[in-house]
Design a protein around this motif. Structure first.
Motif, PDB file in Angstrom:
ATOM      1  N   TYR A 123      10.520  -3.997  -0.146  1.00  0.00           N
ATOM      2  CA  TYR A 123       9.110  -3.888   0.250  1.00  0.00           C
ATOM      3  C   TYR A 123       8.981  -3.839   1.769  1.00  0.00           C
ATOM      4  CZ  TYR A 123       4.504  -5.067   1.769  1.00  0.00           C
ATOM      5  OH  TYR A 123       3.307  -5.036   2.458  1.00  0.00           O
ATOM      6  N   TYR A 160       0.262  -0.899  -5.353  1.00  0.00           N
ATOM      7  CA  TYR A 160       1.408  -1.813  -5.368  1.00  0.00           C
ATOM      8  C   TYR A 160       1.493  -2.570  -6.694  1.00  0.00           C
ATOM      9  CZ  TYR A 160       4.318  -5.778  -3.917  1.00  0.00           C
ATOM     10  OH  TYR A 160       5.293  -6.734  -3.833  1.00  0.00           O
ATOM     11  N   GLY A 232      -1.423  -7.626  -5.358  1.00  0.00           N
ATOM     12  CA  GLY A 232      -2.036  -6.366  -5.733  1.00  0.00           C
ATOM     13  C   GLY A 232      -3.527  -6.481  -5.935  1.00  0.00           C
TER      14      GLY A 232
END
Length: 334
Positions: A123, A160, A232
């Motif tokens: 990430y 995401y 998210g």
């Protein structure tokens, strides 16, 4: 009464397991398609709301086109994928494998010719890569960087979410062992010897019969779902509600950077660190399977702490720059 959940046996990493050629299609890859599709839909909505309206860096009014949105998103995605893959090999692979064979970084087959996909995406590497990509695009097209990145971060967290759901469907990046009733037994998780006293005590607490087992697979935190929800959905909701109330260009980007770092920092206490890395700060000899101390920090936590500091520092800097410009403009009017 069992105080744990078995990972659903019908979930496979492949969308069509056992089917020739179609077996190459994986849920994780499909989640990327959903993520990028969601990001594009939201970016178009943001553009229609006028967030990208205004002057370019040459001081001229500029009309945003759909080609602009596609090329901006495409450039960001390309750099994100490059950064995520390179970051994974640099940060999380300490074997030196890719240093000796760098051509395999972007080769989706192992040495035996078996298709593996791009196993390993970081990430934080993707964050840096995507940021560089957006800056490059804005520089080339003479667009204000902070304004465009603000628009992009209104889309990223919801996209995401699909990435972390892909991790769950792959049965990977699971958390540490837990006695919580929603703890889940992941088939790919490491097993433990049933002769260990702590394993026997743990199994007794959750009603797991290990009397006939030599190796025990204990339930873990489904940390992928924690991340999908907090990093998210929750983070996206916060930014989406703030988008029409931002005080300066770059404010939403700073909220995203610090907000993601904040949520991920605490979720890392439930997520199992990479075995090769263990804890980077604290008792480095401590086991990675249990949360023995809050002062044991993983590599992910260190990077997230830097994100929090970076987000706060950038917010203060951009705020004072914006205030200075406003005061200067007011003085000229007088």
């Amino acid at each position: 009464m069992f105080l744990y959940i078995n990972y659903p046996s019908w979930i496979h990493p492949q969308i069509f397991p056992g089917v020739k050629f179609l077996g190459l299609l994986r849920w994780y890859g499909l989640m990327y398609v959903f993520a990028f599709g969601t990001a594009y839909y939201l970016l178009k909505k943001i553009a229609k709301e006028g967030m990208l309206d205004g002057q370019n860096t040459l001081g001229k009014q500029y009309k945003i086109t759909e080609d602009d949105l596609l090329s901006f998103l495409g450039t960001g995605i390309l750099f994100l994928l490059l950064g995520a893959r390179i970051g994974s090999t640099l940060i999380y692979n300490r074997s030196g494998y890719y240093l000796h064979k760098p051509w395999l970084i972007f080769w989706p087959f192992d040495e035996n010719g078996t298709y593996t996909g791009f196993a390993g995406m970081s990430y934080h590497g993707g964050f840096i890569g995507g940021l560089i990509g957006m800056i490059v695009w804005c520089k080339i097209h003479k667009q204000p960087i902070a304004r465009w990145i603000d628009a992009m971060v209104c889309c990223i967290p919801l996209g995401y979410t699909f990435g972390r759901l892909g991790n769950f469907l792959n049965g990977e990046l699971f958390g540490r062992v837990t006695t919580m009733p929603w703890g889940m037994v992941f088939p790919a998780a490491d097993g433990f010897s049933a002769s260990l006293e702590w394993v026997q005590n743990f199994a007794a607490k959750i009603g797991m019969d290990i009397s006939s087992s030599r190796i025990v697979n204990l339930p873990r935190h489904p940390s992928q779902l924690y991340e999908a929800f907090f990093e998210g959905i929750v983070l996206w909701t916060i930014i989406w509600l703030c988008r029409k109330h931002k005080k300066f260009d770059g404010m939403l980007s700073c909220i995203y950077t610090a907000g993601y770092g904040f949520f991920r920092f605490f979720i890392e206490y439930f997520r199992e660190p990479d075995e090769e890395l263990g804890f980077i700060i604290g008792d480095k000899s401590a086991g990675i399977y249990e949360n023995a101390s809050l002062t044991n920090f993983s590599t992910g936590q260190l990077l997230c702490f830097l994100m929090i500091l970076g987000g706060i520092a950038a917010a203060l800097t951009l705020y004072f720059i914006s205030k200075k410009k406003t005061n200067s403009a007011d003085n000229k009017k007088r």
